[in-house]
Design a protein around this motif. Structure first.
Motif, PDB file in Angstrom:
ATOM      1  N   HIS A  50       0.854  -1.184   0.000  1.00  0.00           N
ATOM      2  CA  HIS A  50       0.000   0.000   0.000  1.00  0.00           C
ATOM      3  C   HIS A  50       0.894   1.240   0.000  1.00  0.00           C
ATOM      4  CE1 HIS A  50      -3.282  -2.728   1.041  1.00  0.00           C
ATOM      5  NE2 HIS A  50      -2.479  -3.224   1.986  1.00  0.00           N
ATOM      6  N   LEU A  51       0.635   2.133  -0.971  1.00  0.00           N
ATOM      7  CA  LEU A  51       1.450   3.346  -1.096  1.00  0.00           C
ATOM      8  C   LEU A  51       0.532   4.558  -1.145  1.00  0.00           C
ATOM      9  CD1 LEU A  51       4.128   4.869  -1.647  1.00  0.00           C
ATOM     10  CD2 LEU A  51       3.734   4.443  -4.096  1.00  0.00           C
ATOM     11  N   GLU A  52       0.798   5.519  -0.276  1.00  0.00           N
ATOM     12  CA  GLU A  52       0.032   6.766  -0.253  1.00  0.00           C
ATOM     13  C   GLU A  52       1.000   7.938  -0.277  1.00  0.00           C
ATOM     14  OE1 GLU A  52      -3.135   9.315   2.496  1.00  0.00           O
ATOM     15  OE2 GLU A  52      -2.843   7.161   2.859  1.00  0.00           O
ATOM     16  N   LEU A  53       0.896   8.747  -1.341  1.00  0.00           N
ATOM     17  CA  LEU A  53       1.693   9.966  -1.469  1.00  0.00           C
ATOM     18  C   LEU A  53       0.723  11.093  -1.790  1.00  0.00           C
ATOM     19  CD1 LEU A  53       4.517   8.493  -3.753  1.00  0.00           C
ATOM     20  CD2 LEU A  53       4.706   8.944  -1.308  1.00  0.00           C
ATOM     21  N   THR A  54       0.167  11.732  -0.790  1.00  0.00           N
ATOM     22  CA  THR A  54      -0.847  12.757  -0.989  1.00  0.00           C
ATOM     23  C   THR A  54      -0.333  14.127  -0.578  1.00  0.00           C
ATOM     24  OG1 THR A  54      -1.807  12.327   1.191  1.00  0.00           O
ATOM     25  CG2 THR A  54      -2.715  11.109  -0.650  1.00  0.00           C
ATOM     26  N   ASN A  55      -0.792  15.116  -1.339  1.00  0.00           N
ATOM     27  CA  ASN A  55      -0.388  16.501  -1.094  1.00  0.00           C
ATOM     28  C   ASN A  55       1.132  16.626  -1.061  1.00  0.00           C
ATOM     29  OD1 ASN A  55      -0.962  19.222  -0.711  1.00  0.00           O
ATOM     30  ND2 ASN A  55      -0.911  19.051   1.524  1.00  0.00           N
ATOM     31  N   CYS A  56       1.775  16.041  -2.063  1.00  0.00           N
ATOM     32  CA  CYS A  56       3.234  16.054  -2.130  1.00  0.00           C
ATOM     33  C   CYS A  56       3.753  16.824  -3.341  1.00  0.00           C
ATOM     34  CB  CYS A  56       3.767  14.619  -2.171  1.00  0.00           C
ATOM     35  SG  CYS A  56       3.512  13.698  -0.632  1.00  0.00           S
ATOM     36  N   SER A  57       2.876  17.554  -4.023  1.00  0.00           N
ATOM     37  CA  SER A  57       3.261  18.403  -5.171  1.00  0.00           C
ATOM     38  C   SER A  57       3.867  17.599  -6.319  1.00  0.00           C
ATOM     39  CB  SER A  57       4.251  19.495  -4.736  1.00  0.00           C
ATOM     40  OG  SER A  57       3.722  20.285  -3.705  1.00  0.00           O
ATOM     41  N   ILE A  58       3.524  16.334  -6.440  1.00  0.00           N
ATOM     42  CA  ILE A  58       4.089  15.483  -7.495  1.00  0.00           C
ATOM     43  C   ILE A  58       3.473  15.859  -8.834  1.00  0.00           C
ATOM     44  CG2 ILE A  58       4.425  13.120  -8.302  1.00  0.00           C
ATOM     45  CD1 ILE A  58       4.048  12.209  -5.398  1.00  0.00           C
ATOM     46  N   GLY A  59       4.344  16.118  -9.826  1.00  0.00           N
ATOM     47  CA  GLY A  59       3.857  16.469 -11.169  1.00  0.00           C
ATOM     48  C   GLY A  59       4.235  15.461 -12.223  1.00  0.00           C
TER      49      GLY A  59
END
Length: 488
Positions: free
Chosen positions: A94-103
Motif C-alpha cells: 500500500h502506497l500513499e503519497l498525498t499533497n506532495c506536489s508530485i507532477g
C-alpha cells in the motif's frame, strides 16, 4: 529418573529459545523505530510494517526495508517522483503519497505485491498508466483532486486495475484520449469508477456547452460509439467530433420507471456530430457516417456526385450542413438534388469552387418557400456560371441572386465562366453588377429603351411645331390650323 531429567532439559532449552526469539523480535521492532530506519530530517512514525512521514523533500531519505508493507507520505515536496527509490521496499503493498506536489513520475518500477496507490491532491496534469507497468498486482489507483487533463491508457495496466478514482475536478470531455475509460468499465469482472456520479464534464468552449455538468462516463460512452462509427479507416481517413449532447426523449414506460426509482435523467444521446474529410483525395463520399451526424466537411477532394447525400444512407439522415468546396461537381450533379430530402432540410450548403454552370433554381425556390426559417447560408462562388444572351438561365439566375441577398453569402464571388460570352475562368466582375448590355457585349435595346426614345421624339416634335406656329402667327396673324378648326 533419567527420563524426567531429559524432559526437564528439553523444556529448559525451549524456554530459553523462546525468550531469545521474543527479545530479538522486540529489538527488531525497537530498531525499526530508531533513527536508523526513520529519516532523521523528517517527522516519521514507524511500526513493524508501516512507515508514515511528512515534510519529506526526497524519497532517498527512506532506508531499505524488507519488512515495510505500507508507506504513507503526506504534505511533502516531491515535484518529480523517482520510483526507482521504491525498489528498496520489495514487500510494499500500500502506497500513499498525498499533497506532495508530485507532477510526474520517472524511473523504472517493478513490484508484484503493490496493490493500492493513492496519489490524490498532487500536481499531475497528465498521467500515463504506462508508468505503472511493472506493478503486476495493482488493483486500486486514486488520482483524485489533481489538475488532470487526461489519463493515458496502457492495456496491461487496464487489465489489472479494478478501481479508479478521478473525482475532485471537472473534466474536458472533448478529449478523445479518455475514451478508453468507457471500454474499461465494460470489462469483466466489473470495474469501479469511484465517485462516478461526481466525476463530471466542464464547458471548455461555447460549442460544447451542453456537456457541462454531464457525467464523464456517459459522454465518453457516446464519444466511443461515435468513434466506432467514424469512417476513419483508409481510404477515407476522416475524423469525427461530438459537439452537443442531450437527454433522450423518454418513452411513457421509461418515464414511469424513472419516477418509481426516484427520478433522474434518462440516457444521453448525441445531438450534433461533425465529420471532417477535407483534403483526403476522395472521389466518393464515405458510405456511412456516425449516427446523428449534422455537419460534414469534405472540401478540396475530387467528388463528382452527391451519392449517399441524395440516397439518405446510414448516418446521412440528420445531415443539415454540407461543405463541398473545391470538388468536381457539375450542373447535372446539382440537378439530382431536386426532390431529395436533403434539399428540404439543409441549413448550410457550400458548393463553392466546383464546376457548376447552372443550378435548378426552381428546386431551391420550392425548398426555401417551405422552410425558409431553417435555411442559413448558401455558397456558390468560384464556379464557371453560364453567361449567354440566348440562355434563359443567365438572366433568371441574375434575378434570383438579387432576390436571395440574405441567403447567398458570397454573391460578390459569383462570376461568368462558361457560355458564348465567357472569357475564361470566372475572374470578371460579379454577375450582379453586369447590365444586360454588359452581359451580352453589344448595343442591345429593350422595350423600355424604345418607349423612352419614342416619348423623347414626341416631345421634340411638339416643341418644334409650337415654335413654328408662334412664328407664323407673329408674321401673318394667322392662327394654327388646329386652332382654326376648333368649334368656338
Amino acid at each position: 529418573m533419567l527420563l524426567n531429567l531429559g524432559i526437564f532439559v528439553v523444556w529448559a532449552v525451549y524456554a530459553l529459545s523462546s525468550s531469545w526469539v521474543s527479545a530479538t523480535s522486540e529489538a527488531s521492532d525497537a530498531g525499526l523505530n530508531s533513527s536508523t530506519l526513520c529519516p532523521s530530517t523528517s517527522s516519521c512514525t514507524c511500526q513493524s510494517s508501516i512507515i508514515q512521514c511528512s515534510g519529506l523533500s526526497s524519497l532517498d531519505l527512506l532506508p531499505p526495508s524488507s519488512l515495510t508493507e505500507q508507506l504513507v507520505v503526506l504534505d511533502s515536496q516531491l515535484p518529480l517522483l523517482n520510483v526507482t527509490r521504491l525498489q528498496h521496499l520489495p514487500q510494499l503493498r500500500h502506497l500513499e503519497l498525498t499533497n506532495c506536489s508530485i507532477g510526474g513520475i520517472v524511473g523504472t518500477w517493478w513490484n508484484p505485491h503493490l496493490q493500492d496507490i493513492n496519489l490524490a491532491s498532487n500536481n499531475f496534469t497528465t498521467f500515463s498508466l504506462n508508468s505503472l507497468d511493472g506493478l503486476l498486482g495493482l488493483r486500486t489507483l486514486n488520482l483524485s483532486a489533481n489538475p488532470l487533463q487526461s489519463v493515458l491508457p496502457h492495456p496491461p495496466v487496464e487489465a489489472r486495475l479494478q478501481t479508479l478514482d478521478l473525482t475532485g475536478r471537472h473534466w474536458n470531455c472533448t478529449e478523445h484520449a479518455m475514451t478508453w475509460l468507457a471500454a474499461w468499465l465494460q470489462r469483466s469482472p466489473p470495474r469501479l469508477l469511484a465517485g462516478e456520479s461526481e466525476t463530471l464534464c466542464e464547458e471548455t468552449r461555447k460549442q460544447y456547452r451542453t456537456m457541462d455538468g454531464r457525467r464523464l462516463v456517459d459522454v465518453l460512452r457516446l464519444t466511443q460509439t461515435m468513434l466506432d462509427q467514424c469512417p476513419s479507416a483508409p481510404p477515407f481517413g476522416c475524423s469525427c467530433d461530438l459537439i452537443q449532447v442531450d437527454v433522450a426523449p423518454a418513452t411513457p414506460a421509461a418515464a414511469a420507471s424513472a419516477e418509481s426509482e426516484g427520478g433522474g435523467e434518462g440516457p444521453l444521446i448525441a445531438v450534433i456530430v461533425e465529420v471532417y474529410c477535407d483534403n483526403r483525395g476522395l472521389t466518393e463520399f464515405p458510405p456511412w457516417l456516425p449516427e446523428n451526424t449534422t455537419t460534414l466537411y469534405i472540401r478540396n477532394n475530387s467528388l463528382t456526385d452527391f451519392g449517399p447525400v441524395i440516397g439518405n444512407h446510414s448516418g446521412y439522415q440528420a445531415l443539415t450542413a454540407l461543405f463541398l468546396d473545391g470538388n468536381l461537381l457539375e450542373a447535372e450533379d446539382a440537378n439530382r438534388l431536386e426532390g431529395s430530402d436533403f434539399i428540404h432540410r439543409f441549413s448550410i450548403l457550400s458548393l463553392s469552387r466546383n464546376k457548376l454552370q447552372t443550378l435548378p433554381l426552381y428546386a431551391f425556390d420550392n425548398a426555401f418557400q417551405k422552410r425558409s426559417f431553417n435555411v442559413d447560408s448558401l455558397f456558390l462562388g468560384g464556379n464557371p456560371w453560364l453567361c449567354d444572351c440566348d440562355s434563359a438561365f443567365t438572366f433568371s439566375f441574375r434575378t434570383w441572386l438579387a432576390s436571395q441577398h440574405k441567403l447567398i453569402r458570397d454573391r460578390a464571388e459569383i462570376r461568368c465562366g462558361a457560355g458564348a460570352l465567357s472569357t475564361g475562368p470566372p475572374a470578371g466582375p460579379p454577375l450582379l453588377t453586369l447590365s444586360r448590355r454588359k452581359l451580352c457585349g453589344g448595343p442591345q435595346i429593350s422595350w423600355w429603351d424604345v418607349a423612352i426614345g419614342l416619348l423623347a421624339t414626341a416631345v421634340i416634335v411638339l416643341m418644334l411645331k409650337f415654335a413654328y406656329d408662334v412664328t407664323v402667327y407673329r408674321r401673318t396673324g394667322e392662327l394654327p390650323l388646329v386652332v382654326r378648326k376648333l368649334p368656338w
